[in-house]
Design a protein around this motif. Structure first.
Motif, short mmCIF file in Angstrom:
data_model
loop_
_atom_site.label_atom_id
_atom_site.label_comp_id
_atom_site.label_asym_id
_atom_site.label_seq_id
_atom_site.Cartn_x
_atom_site.Cartn_y
_atom_site.Cartn_z
N ALA A 122 -8.78 -4.32 -13.28
CA ALA A 122 -7.62 -5.02 -12.96
C ALA A 122 -7.66 -4.95 -11.27
O ALA A 122 -7.29 -6.00 -10.77
N VAL A 123 -7.89 -3.93 -10.93
CA VAL A 123 -7.84 -3.63 -9.31
C VAL A 123 -8.85 -4.79 -8.61
O VAL A 123 -8.57 -5.14 -7.65
N THR A 124 -10.00 -5.02 -9.24
CA THR A 124 -10.99 -6.05 -9.07
C THR A 124 -10.11 -7.22 -8.91
O THR A 124 -10.50 -8.18 -7.89
N LEU A 125 -9.61 -7.60 -9.94
CA LEU A 125 -9.23 -9.00 -10.08
C LEU A 125 -7.86 -9.17 -9.38
O LEU A 125 -7.62 -10.13 -8.79
N ALA A 126 -7.23 -8.00 -8.96
CA ALA A 126 -5.79 -8.08 -8.20
C ALA A 126 -5.78 -6.94 -7.43
O ALA A 126 -5.24 -5.97 -7.37
N PRO A 127 -6.51 -7.07 -6.06
CA PRO A 127 -6.87 -6.07 -5.24
C PRO A 127 -5.60 -5.79 -4.28
O PRO A 127 -5.64 -4.56 -3.73
N GLU A 128 -4.77 -6.68 -4.67
CA GLU A 128 -3.32 -6.25 -3.69
C GLU A 128 -2.26 -5.90 -4.54
O GLU A 128 -1.07 -5.89 -4.06
N ASP A 129 -2.49 -5.69 -5.93
CA ASP A 129 -1.60 -5.26 -6.79
C ASP A 129 -1.09 -3.74 -6.57
O ASP A 129 -2.05 -2.93 -6.55
N GLN A 130 0.05 -3.36 -6.31
CA GLN A 130 0.27 -2.17 -6.06
C GLN A 130 0.16 -1.11 -7.16
O GLN A 130 -0.35 -0.12 -7.19
N THR A 131 0.70 -1.66 -8.35
CA THR A 131 0.39 -0.81 -9.56
C THR A 131 -1.05 -0.50 -9.85
O THR A 131 -1.44 0.57 -10.04
N ALA A 132 -1.79 -1.62 -9.53
CA ALA A 132 -3.36 -1.43 -9.99
C ALA A 132 -3.87 -0.47 -8.74
O ALA A 132 -4.67 0.30 -9.39
N LEU A 133 -3.66 -0.32 -7.48
CA LEU A 133 -3.90 0.52 -6.64
C LEU A 133 -3.56 1.72 -6.79
O LEU A 133 -4.54 2.88 -6.79
N ARG B 190 -4.89 4.70 0.26
CA ARG B 190 -4.72 4.36 2.04
C ARG B 190 -4.35 2.75 1.93
O ARG B 190 -3.69 2.40 2.69
N HIS B 191 -5.07 1.86 1.19
CA HIS B 191 -4.70 0.42 1.16
C HIS B 191 -3.33 0.21 0.46
O HIS B 191 -2.67 -0.58 1.09
N LEU B 192 -2.86 1.07 -0.42
CA LEU B 192 -1.59 1.07 -1.05
C LEU B 192 -0.53 1.14 -0.09
O LEU B 192 0.83 0.72 -0.06
N LYS B 193 -0.58 2.47 0.83
CA LYS B 193 0.47 2.89 1.39
C LYS B 193 1.23 1.77 2.46
O LYS B 193 2.52 1.82 2.44
N PRO B 194 0.37 1.01 3.17
CA PRO B 194 1.32 -0.14 3.94
C PRO B 194 2.14 -0.72 3.11
O PRO B 194 3.15 -1.28 3.85
N MET B 195 1.93 -1.26 1.89
CA MET B 195 2.50 -2.04 1.17
C MET B 195 3.97 -1.35 0.71
O MET B 195 4.94 -1.98 0.22
N LEU B 196 4.06 -0.03 0.99
CA LEU B 196 5.52 0.65 0.56
C LEU B 196 6.17 1.17 1.79
O LEU B 196 6.93 1.85 1.54
N ALA B 197 6.16 0.07 2.73
CA ALA B 197 6.68 0.66 4.08
C ALA B 197 8.49 0.45 3.92
O ALA B 197 9.09 1.43 4.47
N ASP B 198 8.71 -0.15 2.77
CA ASP B 198 10.44 -0.21 2.58
C ASP B 198 10.69 0.89 1.48
O ASP B 198 12.02 0.75 1.14
N ASP B 199 9.63 1.70 1.08
CA ASP B 199 10.14 2.51 0.16
C ASP B 199 9.93 3.92 0.72
O ASP B 199 8.59 4.32 0.51
N VAL C 264 -13.63 10.60 4.49
CA VAL C 264 -13.72 9.18 4.64
C VAL C 264 -12.66 8.48 5.81
O VAL C 264 -11.50 8.58 5.69
N PRO C 265 -13.09 7.71 6.69
CA PRO C 265 -12.47 7.12 7.81
C PRO C 265 -11.60 6.17 7.34
O PRO C 265 -11.82 5.55 6.18
N GLU C 266 -10.20 6.14 7.69
CA GLU C 266 -9.11 5.31 7.37
C GLU C 266 -9.53 3.70 7.99
O GLU C 266 -10.12 3.64 9.12
N LYS C 267 -9.71 2.70 6.99
CA LYS C 267 -10.08 1.49 7.44
C LYS C 267 -8.84 0.72 7.98
O LYS C 267 -7.58 0.93 7.20
N PRO C 268 -9.02 -0.19 8.84
CA PRO C 268 -7.79 -0.91 9.29
C PRO C 268 -7.23 -1.98 8.12
O PRO C 268 -8.03 -2.53 7.50
N VAL C 269 -6.00 -1.90 7.99
CA VAL C 269 -5.41 -2.69 6.73
C VAL C 269 -4.82 -3.91 7.25
O VAL C 269 -4.19 -4.00 8.11
N ALA C 270 -5.14 -5.01 6.67
CA ALA C 270 -4.70 -6.43 6.84
C ALA C 270 -3.37 -6.48 6.48
O ALA C 270 -2.82 -5.85 5.72
#
Length: 413
Positions: A221-232, A253-262, A288-294
């Motif tokens: 699921a996370v491969t098909l929807a890499p921006e899905d919060q639940t999947a991440l 770490r990829h999920l965290k910026p998506m939760l800025a409003d929560d 593991v170094p943090e990667k810049p998030v788009a």
């Protein structure tokens, strides 16, 4: 109508009152289990240090320094779930689960009632017209029985399997929910939201263990929807249970910026990241170094301009219900977004977006193309019936610039 919704809300609150203590206690037990796990890890690490010191791999100074750091790390872990923050953390976790359960119970109850019940009875005019009838509203058991019978007659009814799975999840019958979601997954194909629902049900039926098929479904699921919060979120948990701490860190770490409003969810992810980092260090692997998030794309929406054909105008009453919706091209027919108006509001223009999502996780923005439709219901029912007036356009590409000209010009046979 107001009295009906007040009574419904009261009944739901009574139901939640029964499950609230268990949820809050569960969070406390989870903190206790986490403390025990931290102690076990610390003991194992200390045993390794003693072996290395005895073998001469570590000097006395290095041994004492590493042992001190291990004791301090354990103390921090226990304090974080102890008097200073454990009760609050457990309370917040329990409250988050309780809030999710409240939303889940409400969504499942309304979905099943709209599918199997008679919501038109909420309309006082319909009640007056039907006062001569002695029919009673069906109970949950009766609606479940009706739904099961419908699925026996029509096992290809994807929406019915979805509602059955959601209802079993609300009732904590996880094995039955997994069976229903598995049927739905076979019908709908590779839809991330359905795979995640199935993985969740399978994991819950196994006491929270995500290893095996749940992990496989989540990774797909996370491969098909890499921006899905639940999947991440679930992918991080699955990898963490597997001991793949580095991979878990990438997901969270990829999920965290998506939760800025929560803020609460952000804090919870921060804690998960901190624990995974410590586990990664204890395993002897490099950090593991943090990667810049788009940048996260803004919410998508579809503008629908709806009108009624002149040929059908004489057949419509202004008080009849108008449903404007967007649904997936394939899979369940449950709307991804929907707006309810009156036929007298035509012509009209509405915006369909994730804000009108009917089911958590089934968002308009997750589908590249959808069907956009409008239906006038003679019975005020959310389920299409013979004699309803319909207009649909497909496929419609989901984007901020999408504008659909929709004409209601046909009658459902």
């Amino acid at each position: 109508m107001t009295i009906f919704w007040i009574i419904s809300a009261a009944m739901i609150l009574v139901a939640l009152e029964f499950i609230a203590p268990s949820l809050l206690r569960a969070s406390e037990l989870q903190e206790s289990d986490r403390d025990k796990q931290n102690v076990v890890i610390a003991r194992e690490r200390l045993a390794e240090l003693n072996k290395e010191h005895a073998a001469g791999s570590l000097s006395d100074e290095e041994y004492e320094q590493t042992k001190l750091e291990l004791e301090q790390a354990l103390l921090i872990d226990l304090e974080s779930s102890g008097d200073s923050g454990g009760a609050a953390g457990a309370g917040k976790g329990g409250l988050l689960v309780l809030l999710f359960s409240a939303l889940f119970v409400v969504a499942a109850t309304i979905s099943v009632y709209l599918y199997l019940g008679t919501p038109q009875l909420v309309d006082p005019q319909v009640v007056v017209a039907q006062q001569s009838s002695d029919k009673k509203l069906p109970s949950i058991e009766e609606m479940m029985t009706t739904l099961v019978e419908r699925l026996k007659e029509n096992p290809e009814d994807a929406e019915g399997w979805y509602l059955l799975g959601r209802t079993h999840m609300a009732m904590k019958d996880y094995k039955s929910a997994a069976f229903a979601f598995d049927k739905l997954n076979q019908l709908a194909g590779e839809q991330p939201s359905i795979m995640l629902a199935l993985a969740d049900a399978l994991a819950m039926s196994a006491g929270g263990d995500m290893q095996g098929r749940p992990a496989e479904l989540i990774r797909k699921a996370v491969t098909l929807a890499p921006e899905d919060q639940t999947a991440l979120w679930l992918a991080g948990m699955a990898e963490n249970q597997s001991g793949n701490y580095a991979r878990a860190l990438e997901h969270w770490r990829h999920l965290k910026p998506m939760l800025a409003d929560d803020p609460d969810a952000t804090q919870q992810v921060d804690r998960l990241i901190a624990v995974a980092e410590r586990q990664l260090t204890a395993s002897g692997s490099e950090s593991v170094p943090e990667k810049p998030v788009a940048a996260i794309p803004s919410g998508t929406a579809i503008t629908a301009r709806v009108s009624l054909s002149a040929e059908l105008a004489a057949q419509v009453k202004p008080e009849e219900s108008l449903f404007i919706y967007a649904r997936a091209l394939t899979g369940p027919k449950m709307p991804l977004a929907a707006v309810r108006l009156k036929a007298g509001d035509l012509p009209t223009t509405v915006e369909l977006s994730d804000a009108q999502a009917m089911v958590p996780g089934m968002n308009l923005s997750k589908f590249p193309q959808v069907v956009v439709g409008a239906r006038i219901s003679r019975s005020c029912n959310a389920i299409a019936a013979s004699g309803d007036l319909l207009g649909e356009v497909s496929p419609v590409t989901v984007s901020d610039q999408a504008v659909v000209e929709l004409v209601i010009d046909s009658v459902i046979p």
